[in-house]
Design a protein around this motif. Structure first.
Motif, PDB file in Angstrom:
ATOM      1  N   LEU A  36       0.833  -1.193   0.000  1.00 39.27           N
ATOM      2  CA  LEU A  36       0.000   0.000   0.000  1.00 39.27           C
ATOM      3  C   LEU A  36       0.870   1.246   0.000  1.00 39.27           C
ATOM      4  N   GLU A  37       1.861   1.234   0.776  1.00 38.65           N
ATOM      5  CA  GLU A  37       2.792   2.344   0.823  1.00 38.65           C
ATOM      6  C   GLU A  37       3.347   2.611  -0.583  1.00 38.65           C
ATOM      7  N   GLY A  38       3.700   1.543  -1.250  1.00 42.17           N
ATOM      8  CA  GLY A  38       4.219   1.655  -2.611  1.00 42.17           C
ATOM      9  C   GLY A  38       3.192   2.317  -3.534  1.00 42.17           C
ATOM     10  N   SER A  39       1.924   1.820  -3.407  1.00 41.26           N
ATOM     11  CA  SER A  39       0.854   2.370  -4.240  1.00 41.26           C
ATOM     12  C   SER A  39       0.700   3.853  -3.976  1.00 41.26           C
ATOM     13  N   ILE A  40       0.685   4.194  -2.668  1.00 38.84           N
ATOM     14  CA  ILE A  40       0.517   5.595  -2.297  1.00 38.84           C
ATOM     15  C   ILE A  40       1.620   6.439  -2.945  1.00 38.84           C
ATOM     16  N   GLN A  41       2.780   5.987  -2.874  1.00 36.31           N
ATOM     17  CA  GLN A  41       3.909   6.743  -3.430  1.00 36.31           C
ATOM     18  C   GLN A  41       3.764   6.896  -4.934  1.00 36.31           C
ATOM     19  N   GLU A  42       3.346   5.805  -5.557  1.00 35.09           N
ATOM     20  CA  GLU A  42       3.123   5.839  -7.009  1.00 35.09           C
ATOM     21  C   GLU A  42       2.100   6.896  -7.373  1.00 35.09           C
ATOM     22  N   GLU A  43       0.946   6.821  -6.694  1.00 30.63           N
ATOM     23  CA  GLU A  43      -0.126   7.765  -6.941  1.00 30.63           C
ATOM     24  C   GLU A  43       0.339   9.190  -6.718  1.00 30.63           C
ATOM     25  N   THR A  44       1.073   9.394  -5.645  1.00 35.47           N
ATOM     26  CA  THR A  44       1.562  10.724  -5.340  1.00 35.47           C
ATOM     27  C   THR A  44       2.456  11.215  -6.481  1.00 35.47           C
TER      28      THR A  44
END
Lengths: 110, 595
Positions: free
Chosen positions: B554-562
């Motif tokens: 999830l952290e990875g996804s968040i970073q991607e989205e950001t």
């Protein structure tokens, strides 16, 4: 120690027929009387044939045990044998004469 | 002589006990001279009268001459009072041989000028009486003898011989004179006389001796010869008036000590281990009181001798001395038997810490036993004394006599502070708490060994019946003997009752089994707990890991989205800039708002 009545002639050895020893305890009237009486008897009946010695046990207490003396005065006749003893003050003469075996005159009976 | 010196180091307290009335205070007491004869000074309250004649009379062979001689010898050797012996009946050789049996070396004492001997020979047949006489010769001899050694004591043995040869009137007068003579010189005199019909002496010597008369008796009672002494008269002094048994042997004359009159021994607070640790515990942790009397009773084969031997063994291990009186077994037999239960007392015998004295009671009279025991105790000086068994003594005397003897012995031992253990055989197979002769009250502690029968088995048990002055366990313990020694085990008390022996072992095994079972179960449950704990923890760990992984994703996804959003914004900005229109907030503004 007193000696009396030595044999008359010393040169000729006359045998002493009676060897007597009187034991007394001190110089009491009784011992003096005994000595006197005994001397009288001896001189009367055994003139010249006896030797009488008087032993005062107070002066020689050892002899009392050695010679087995209890009663005093006591006369011990050593010779002639057998040994005989007489106690008393010699106021009665007959037992002495009988015991010594003398008759008046000096004849030996026993 | 060795026996004499050994006896001189007597440990018994030196108080002289008075019998009869107590002496009056303030009244001048009769001066007395210690005779030195064992026990006599106790009976007479101090000895014979000083400066006066004492008459010792009795039948033939009753010991008068020996008595008189011992009076002189002890006077010379123990009290520094030299003496004269006037003998009227014996020759010097006969006399010396006679007293050699008492261990007295007369020749040596004569040579040392301590004793003078004068033997008077009476030969009545050779006297002829020619007049009055007296016995001064006797006085002279006596005087001479007294002076030769500086005597303070005189013996006349026996004046009756004089009556054979002399006139009685003179003799009696002289005897009166003799006693006055001796009195004037302060001589303490002992005269002997043979018993007459109806009189004390044949010739009535007692008329001259009015101060002290002692009578010696020698009789045969039930095949045992016994000697007894009685103080018939003692003017001016209280004295024991009973007959006292005495004995004559190579240590001299011994009159039985009479400490039974006083019950004034000290009570110690010290303790003595019993030799069996578990038994010590049953006594509150420390064992018997020092100086107390212990009775171990039981029927045949219950282990009394073994227990007694273990007590002795432990004492010797500590370096104390023990004396064991065995009335049934020889020393060899005893030591051999004890080896079978792991007790090796023979090594202490060799080292001199233990002495075993065996004697069949029927071999002597009771008094002889008692005196021998007294002698042995005084010579050896033990801290522990064992009698095994005392019931055998009842074969020798009547119950009251034996009881009296045991009482006296125990009193004597208590006075010395000696711890005593006596074993006693209870008759038959009954376990009654009964003891022949009623001696149990003499003892402070009573241990009873019993036999318990269960099924076809006999097991031993030990119970403390009483113990004065200590709290003690009231439980019976099982008492086991084996080659390894002793074991005291608590008896099993369960729903089925008291169990001993194999029944107890069976029950114990059962108990043990159930215990093991419970222990197992416990173990398993504990293990289960541990395991399930582990399992759960593992699961938690797994869940955590899952969460961590998910989290990372999830952290990875968040970073991607950001990043994508940022990228879009930058693009829009660029586009707006290229179109020269401000369509929306700049990237900076977006990030400021976001903050």
């Amino acid at each position: 120690m007193k000696t009396q009545a030595r044999p008359k002639k010393r040169a000729t050895k006359k045998p002493v027929e009676w060897d007597l020893c009187l034991y007394v305890a001190g110089q009491t009237p009784r011992s003096i009387a005994a000595t006197k009486n005994l001397q009288k008897v001896c001189q009367e009946h055994l003139p010249g044939k006896f030797r009488l010695r008087v032993v005062d046990l107070l002066k020689n207490p050892k002899l009392a045990a050695g010679d087995q003396i209890i009663a005093v005065p006591i006369l011990v006749r050593r010779l002639p044998t057998p040994l005989r003893k007489f106690i008393g003050d010699f106021s009665r003469v007959e037992p002495v004469l009988l015991g010594l075996g003398v008759q008046p005159g000096g004849k030996v009976i026993a | 002589m060795k026996a004499q010196t050994a006896r001189m180091k007597d440990k018994t307290p030196n108080t002289v006990k008075h019998f009869g009335a107590t002496p009056l205070r303030g009244v001048p007491q009769l001066r007395k001279v210690r005779s030195g004869i064992d026990g006599l000074d106790d009976v007479t309250g101090g000895g014979l009268p000083y400066g006066r004649p004492t008459l010792v009379c009795g039948g033939a062979g009753s010991g008068k001459t020996l008595f008189a001689m011992e009076f002189l010898v002890r006077g010379a050797t123990k009290y520094g009072e030299n003496g004269v012996f006037m003998a009227f009946e014996e020759t010097p050789k006969e006399l010396a041989a006679n007293v050699a049996s008492l261990g007295f070396d007369l020749a040596k004492l004569e040579a040392q000028k301590r004793i003078a001997v004068d033997c008077v020979q009476i030969e009545p047949e050779e006297f002829a009486v020619t007049g009055a006489y007296n016995l001064d010769g006797l006085f002279i001899r006596l005087q001479y003898a007294i002076e030769s050694v500086g005597a303070r004591r005189v013996v006349l043995d026996t004046l009756e011989s004089l009556f054979a040869g002399h006139d009685e009137v003179i003799l009696r007068a002289e005897l009166r004179r003799l006693f006055r003579w001796l009195k004037d010189r302060g001589m303490t005199v002992v005269i002997t006389g043979e018993k007459g019909e109806g009189n004390f002496t044949r010739q009535g010597l007692e008329e001259y001796v009015s101060d002290c008369v002692i009578f010696l008796d020698h009789r045969v009672v039930e095949q045992n010869s016994t000697r007894r002494l009685r103080v018939v008269k003692y003017r001016g002094s209280p004295h024991g008036t009973n007959e006292y048994p005495f004995l004559i042997d190579e240590g001299g004359i011994a009159i039985l000590p009479l400490s039974s009159v006083g019950l004034n021994h000290r009570a110690s607070k010290e303790r003595v281990p019993t030799g069996i640790p578990r038994l010590d515990e049953m006594f509150g942790g420390r064992g018997f009181y020092k100086g107390s009397s212990v009775l171990v009773s039981g029927t045949a084969g219950t282990g009394k001798t073994s227990l007694a031997s273990r007590f002795v063994d432990a004492a010797c291990e500590r370096g104390e001395r023990a004396l064991l009186f065995a009335f049934e077994e020889s020393p060899d037999q005893l030591t051999r038997n004890m080896r079978s239960v792991g007790i090796h007392i023979e090594r202490y015998v060799k080292r001199g810490l233990l002495r075993i004295i065996s004697a069949r009671p029927s071999s002597h009279g009771l008094e002889m036993h008692l005196v021998n025991m007294h002698r042995a105790i005084r010579d050896f000086d033990p801290q522990i004394v064992v009698l095994d068994p005392i019931t055998n003594l009842f074969a020798v005397g009547s119950p009251p006599e034996v009881q009296s003897m045991i009482t006296r012995l125990i009193d004597f031992l208590k006075l010395r502070g000696t711890t005593t253990l006596c074993t006693s055989l209870t008759p038959g197979s009954s376990e009654l708490e009964y003891l022949a002769g009623g001696v149990s009250s003499l003892f402070d502690t009573w241990l009873m060994l019993e036999v318990l029968r269960s099924g076809r088995e006999r097991n031993r048990s030990l119970t403390i019946v009483k113990s004065r002055g200590t709290a003690h366990s009231n439980q019976s313990s099982e008492f086991r003997l084996s080659s390894r020694g002793f074991d005291l085990v608590d008896t099993y008390l369960g729903p089925t009752g008291v169990l001993t022996g194999s029944a107890r072992l069976a029950q114990e095994a059962q108990d043990q089994a159930s215990l093991t079972m419970h222990a197992d179960k416990l173990e398993r449950t504990t293990e289960a707990r541990t395991r399930s704990g582990k399992v759960l923890r593992n699961r938690i760990a797994a869940l955590r890991e899952e969460f961590a992984t998910l989290d990372a994703d999830l952290e990875g996804s968040i970073q991607e989205e950001t990043l994508r959003r940022d990228g879009l914004l930058v693009e829009r900005e660029a586009m707006a800039t290229s179109r020269q229109a401000f369509a929306g907030p700049t990237k900076k503004q977006v990030s400021r708002r976001a903050k």
